[in-house]
Scaffold this motif. Structure first.
Motif, PDB file in Angstrom:
ATOM      1  N   MET A 192       0.846  -1.204   0.000  1.00 46.62           N
ATOM      2  CA  MET A 192       0.000   0.000   0.000  1.00 46.62           C
ATOM      3  C   MET A 192       0.875   1.246   0.000  1.00 46.62           C
ATOM      4  SD  MET A 192      -3.115   0.792  -0.097  1.00 46.62           S
ATOM      5  CE  MET A 192      -3.519   2.502  -0.425  1.00 46.62           C
ATOM      6  N   SER A 193       1.985   1.195   0.759  1.00 47.12           N
ATOM      7  CA  SER A 193       2.822   2.385   0.911  1.00 47.12           C
ATOM      8  C   SER A 193       3.591   2.723  -0.377  1.00 47.12           C
ATOM      9  CB  SER A 193       3.809   2.179   2.057  1.00 47.12           C
ATOM     10  OG  SER A 193       4.641   1.073   1.754  1.00 47.12           O
ATOM     11  N   VAL A 194       3.647   1.799  -1.316  1.00 45.80           N
ATOM     12  CA  VAL A 194       4.357   2.088  -2.571  1.00 45.80           C
ATOM     13  C   VAL A 194       3.328   2.232  -3.690  1.00 45.80           C
ATOM     14  CG1 VAL A 194       6.122   1.293  -4.187  1.00 45.80           C
ATOM     15  CG2 VAL A 194       6.361   0.809  -1.749  1.00 45.80           C
ATOM     16  N   CYS A 195       2.860   1.122  -4.228  1.00 44.36           N
ATOM     17  CA  CYS A 195       1.967   1.181  -5.390  1.00 44.36           C
ATOM     18  C   CYS A 195       0.593   1.741  -5.027  1.00 44.36           C
ATOM     19  CB  CYS A 195       1.842  -0.203  -6.013  1.00 44.36           C
ATOM     20  SG  CYS A 195       3.330  -0.665  -6.903  1.00 44.36           S
ATOM     21  N   GLY A 196       0.093   1.437  -3.831  1.00 48.77           N
ATOM     22  CA  GLY A 196      -1.213   1.941  -3.419  1.00 48.77           C
ATOM     23  C   GLY A 196      -1.223   3.458  -3.346  1.00 48.77           C
ATOM     24  N   ASN A 197      -0.198   4.027  -2.747  1.00 52.66           N
ATOM     25  CA  ASN A 197      -0.132   5.480  -2.604  1.00 52.66           C
ATOM     26  C   ASN A 197       0.053   6.184  -3.936  1.00 52.66           C
ATOM     27  OD1 ASN A 197      -0.640   5.621   0.068  1.00 52.66           O
ATOM     28  ND2 ASN A 197       1.494   5.802   0.700  1.00 52.66           N
ATOM     29  N   ARG A 198       0.875   5.565  -4.803  1.00 52.99           N
ATOM     30  CA  ARG A 198       1.071   6.168  -6.140  1.00 52.99           C
ATOM     31  C   ARG A 198      -0.262   6.250  -6.873  1.00 52.99           C
ATOM     32  NH1 ARG A 198       5.935   2.574  -7.778  1.00 52.99           N
ATOM     33  NH2 ARG A 198       7.537   3.495  -6.500  1.00 52.99           N
ATOM     34  N   ALA A 199      -1.039   5.174  -6.749  1.00 52.70           N
ATOM     35  CA  ALA A 199      -2.337   5.146  -7.436  1.00 52.70           C
ATOM     36  C   ALA A 199      -3.270   6.206  -6.854  1.00 52.70           C
ATOM     37  CB  ALA A 199      -2.961   3.768  -7.307  1.00 52.70           C
ATOM     38  N   LYS A 200      -3.205   6.388  -5.528  1.00 57.92           N
ATOM     39  CA  LYS A 200      -4.051   7.405  -4.887  1.00 57.92           C
ATOM     40  C   LYS A 200      -3.692   8.799  -5.387  1.00 57.92           C
ATOM     41  CE  LYS A 200      -4.799   5.655  -0.255  1.00 57.92           C
ATOM     42  NZ  LYS A 200      -4.301   5.940   1.087  1.00 57.92           N
ATOM     43  N   VAL A 201      -2.374   9.061  -5.460  1.00 54.46           N
ATOM     44  CA  VAL A 201      -1.905  10.363  -5.931  1.00 54.46           C
ATOM     45  C   VAL A 201      -2.367  10.591  -7.363  1.00 54.46           C
ATOM     46  CG1 VAL A 201       0.170  11.667  -6.558  1.00 54.46           C
ATOM     47  CG2 VAL A 201       0.076  10.444  -4.374  1.00 54.46           C
ATOM     48  N   ARG A 202      -2.265   9.533  -8.186  1.00 57.83           N
ATOM     49  CA  ARG A 202      -2.668   9.644  -9.589  1.00 57.83           C
ATOM     50  C   ARG A 202      -4.166   9.928  -9.694  1.00 57.83           C
ATOM     51  NH1 ARG A 202      -0.486   5.086 -11.214  1.00 57.83           N
ATOM     52  NH2 ARG A 202      -2.455   3.991 -11.117  1.00 57.83           N
ATOM     53  N   ALA A 203      -4.945   9.218  -8.877  1.00 59.92           N
ATOM     54  CA  ALA A 203      -6.403   9.413  -8.908  1.00 59.92           C
ATOM     55  C   ALA A 203      -6.748  10.829  -8.457  1.00 59.92           C
ATOM     56  CB  ALA A 203      -7.075   8.379  -8.013  1.00 59.92           C
ATOM     57  N   PHE A 204      -6.019  11.326  -7.456  1.00 56.79           N
ATOM     58  CA  PHE A 204      -6.261  12.677  -6.960  1.00 56.79           C
ATOM     59  C   PHE A 204      -5.978  13.696  -8.060  1.00 56.79           C
ATOM     60  CE2 PHE A 204      -4.536  16.595  -5.210  1.00 56.79           C
ATOM     61  CZ  PHE A 204      -5.606  17.023  -4.441  1.00 56.79           C
ATOM     62  N   ARG A 205      -4.809  13.518  -8.732  1.00 55.30           N
ATOM     63  CA  ARG A 205      -4.423  14.461  -9.800  1.00 55.30           C
ATOM     64  C   ARG A 205      -5.455  14.453 -10.919  1.00 55.30           C
ATOM     65  NH1 ARG A 205       1.630  12.916 -10.022  1.00 55.30           N
ATOM     66  NH2 ARG A 205       2.461  14.140  -8.314  1.00 55.30           N
ATOM     67  N   GLN A 206      -5.917  13.248 -11.241  1.00 51.95           N
ATOM     68  CA  GLN A 206      -6.901  13.080 -12.306  1.00 51.95           C
ATOM     69  C   GLN A 206      -8.180  13.859 -11.963  1.00 51.95           C
ATOM     70  OE1 GLN A 206      -6.277  11.379 -15.094  1.00 51.95           O
ATOM     71  NE2 GLN A 206      -8.305  11.721 -15.982  1.00 51.95           N
ATOM     72  N   ARG A 207      -8.636  13.674 -10.719  1.00 55.34           N
ATOM     73  CA  ARG A 207      -9.869  14.371 -10.285  1.00 55.34           C
ATOM     74  C   ARG A 207      -9.671  15.878 -10.332  1.00 55.34           C
ATOM     75  NH1 ARG A 207     -10.154  10.349  -6.381  1.00 55.34           N
ATOM     76  NH2 ARG A 207      -9.297  11.704  -4.781  1.00 55.34           N
ATOM     77  N   HIS A 208      -8.481  16.315  -9.857  1.00 55.80           N
ATOM     78  CA  HIS A 208      -8.144  17.719  -9.804  1.00 55.80           C
ATOM     79  C   HIS A 208      -8.165  18.307 -11.214  1.00 55.80           C
ATOM     80  CE1 HIS A 208      -6.495  21.135  -7.755  1.00 55.80           C
ATOM     81  NE2 HIS A 208      -5.535  21.241  -8.640  1.00 55.80           N
ATOM     82  N   PHE A 209      -7.546  17.553 -12.157  1.00 51.55           N
ATOM     83  CA  PHE A 209      -7.457  17.988 -13.552  1.00 51.55           C
ATOM     84  C   PHE A 209      -8.862  18.085 -14.156  1.00 51.55           C
ATOM     85  CE2 PHE A 209      -7.221  16.748 -18.056  1.00 51.55           C
ATOM     86  CZ  PHE A 209      -6.438  17.781 -18.535  1.00 51.55           C
ATOM     87  N   GLU A 210      -9.682  17.057 -13.896  1.00 49.43           N
ATOM     88  CA  GLU A 210     -11.039  17.049 -14.458  1.00 49.43           C
ATOM     89  C   GLU A 210     -11.860  18.204 -13.904  1.00 49.43           C
ATOM     90  OE1 GLU A 210     -12.367  13.102 -13.693  1.00 49.43           O
ATOM     91  OE2 GLU A 210     -11.192  12.284 -15.362  1.00 49.43           O
ATOM     92  N   ALA A 211     -11.699  18.453 -12.585  1.00 51.11           N
ATOM     93  CA  ALA A 211     -12.443  19.544 -11.953  1.00 51.11           C
ATOM     94  C   ALA A 211     -12.064  20.874 -12.599  1.00 51.11           C
ATOM     95  CB  ALA A 211     -12.148  19.567 -10.454  1.00 51.11           C
ATOM     96  N   LYS A 212     -10.762  21.025 -12.872  1.00 54.66           N
ATOM     97  CA  LYS A 212     -10.280  22.274 -13.479  1.00 54.66           C
ATOM     98  C   LYS A 212     -10.806  22.450 -14.899  1.00 54.66           C
ATOM     99  CE  LYS A 212      -5.864  24.061 -12.019  1.00 54.66           C
ATOM    100  NZ  LYS A 212      -4.423  23.898 -12.204  1.00 54.66           N
ATOM    101  N   THR A 213     -10.743  21.361 -15.700  1.00 60.51           N
ATOM    102  CA  THR A 213     -11.165  21.470 -17.095  1.00 60.51           C
ATOM    103  C   THR A 213     -12.681  21.669 -17.190  1.00 60.51           C
ATOM    104  OG1 THR A 213     -10.808  19.104 -17.055  1.00 60.51           O
ATOM    105  CG2 THR A 213      -9.411  20.337 -18.521  1.00 60.51           C
ATOM    106  N   VAL A 214     -13.396  21.009 -16.280  1.00 59.86           N
ATOM    107  CA  VAL A 214     -14.861  21.166 -16.296  1.00 59.86           C
ATOM    108  C   VAL A 214     -15.224  22.578 -15.837  1.00 59.86           C
ATOM    109  CG1 VAL A 214     -17.029  20.369 -15.275  1.00 59.86           C
ATOM    110  CG2 VAL A 214     -15.330  18.714 -16.002  1.00 59.86           C
ATOM    111  N   GLY A 215     -14.537  23.005 -14.732  1.00 62.08           N
ATOM    112  CA  GLY A 215     -14.838  24.316 -14.131  1.00 62.08           C
ATOM    113  C   GLY A 215     -14.286  25.391 -15.031  1.00 62.08           C
TER     114      GLY A 215
END
Ligand code: ZN
Length: 215
Positions: A192-215
């Motif tokens: 979790m501390s390696v691949c799990g966290n990387r995936a979380k960060v990626r998902a966060f960035r993705q959401r952030h990016f989508e929120a920005k492009t939509v907004g």
């Protein structure tokens, strides 16, 4: 020989052993197989010995004797590495297929069974506690003393365990195999501390990016 494309030192003696099964810990001595970020930790015969001690397959004194023997015998070191990689990649292909709920290739099943039979031919059934274990003399049969317990671990999973618990880490550039022993069987990552966290960060960035492009 496969190279570590990052050029870093082998971590054969310190890799996380998180697969819950010896055989899969052994497959996890490389990652991102064939990919741009492949890391290979078994690069020479001594790496195999160092990993085997790290995973408690052999003792400290076995390791020291084996490293001394390999230092003076290039052919022995090359054979040890080749046989270890052959078994490792056979187990990997079987485990990766099962993690996708596909049948492993017959060629790989035959290969695993034949390595097991060969290794057992030089093992002794020795008393251990109230029962018995297979024991190898690593001074006589170094390659078998290392491959024997690993092949046995793989076969024990295949013949006695719930194959639906065999999984492959979903992390990018990883590919590590593990046996999911969690109650709810929802484990997705090698760590979790390696691949799990990387995936979380990626998902966060993705959401952030989508929120920005939509907004
Ligand atoms: Zn992973």
């Amino acid at each position: 020989m496969t190279t570590d494309r990052t050029g870093g030192p082998s971590r054969a003696g310190s890799l996380p052993l998180v697969a819950s099964e010896l055989a899969f810990d052994f497959t996890n001595t490389t990652s991102d197989r064939g990919g741009p970020n492949q890391l290979e930790h078994l690069r020479e015969g001594r790496d195999v010995v160092i990993w085997a001690r790290h995973a408690k397959v052999i003792s400290d004194s076995d390791r020291d004797a084996a490293l001394a023997a390999l230092a003076g015998d290039e052919a022995l070191a090359a054979r040890l590495l080749a046989e270890a990689l052959d078994l490792r990649d056979t187990i990997y292909r079987i485990g990766a297929a099962l993690s996708r709920r596909q049948p492993p290739a017959e060629e790989d099943r035959t290969r695993l069974a034949s390595v097991h039979a060969h290794c057992l031919s030089c093992a002794k059934l020795s008393p251990y506690g109230d029962g018995f274990v297979w024991r190898w003399d690593s001074k006589q049969n170094l390659s078998e003393a290392i491959r024997g317990p690993i092949a046995l671990s793989a076969l024990t999973v295949l013949t006695q365990q719930n194959l639906a618990r065999i999984k492959q880490c979903e992390g990018d550039h990883c590919g590590w195999l593990f046996f999911d022993t969690t109650k709810n069987r929802l484990r997705r990552w090698c760590e979790m501390s390696v691949c799990g966290n990387r995936a979380k960060v990626r998902a966060f960035r993705q959401r952030h990016f989508e929120a920005k492009t939509v907004g």
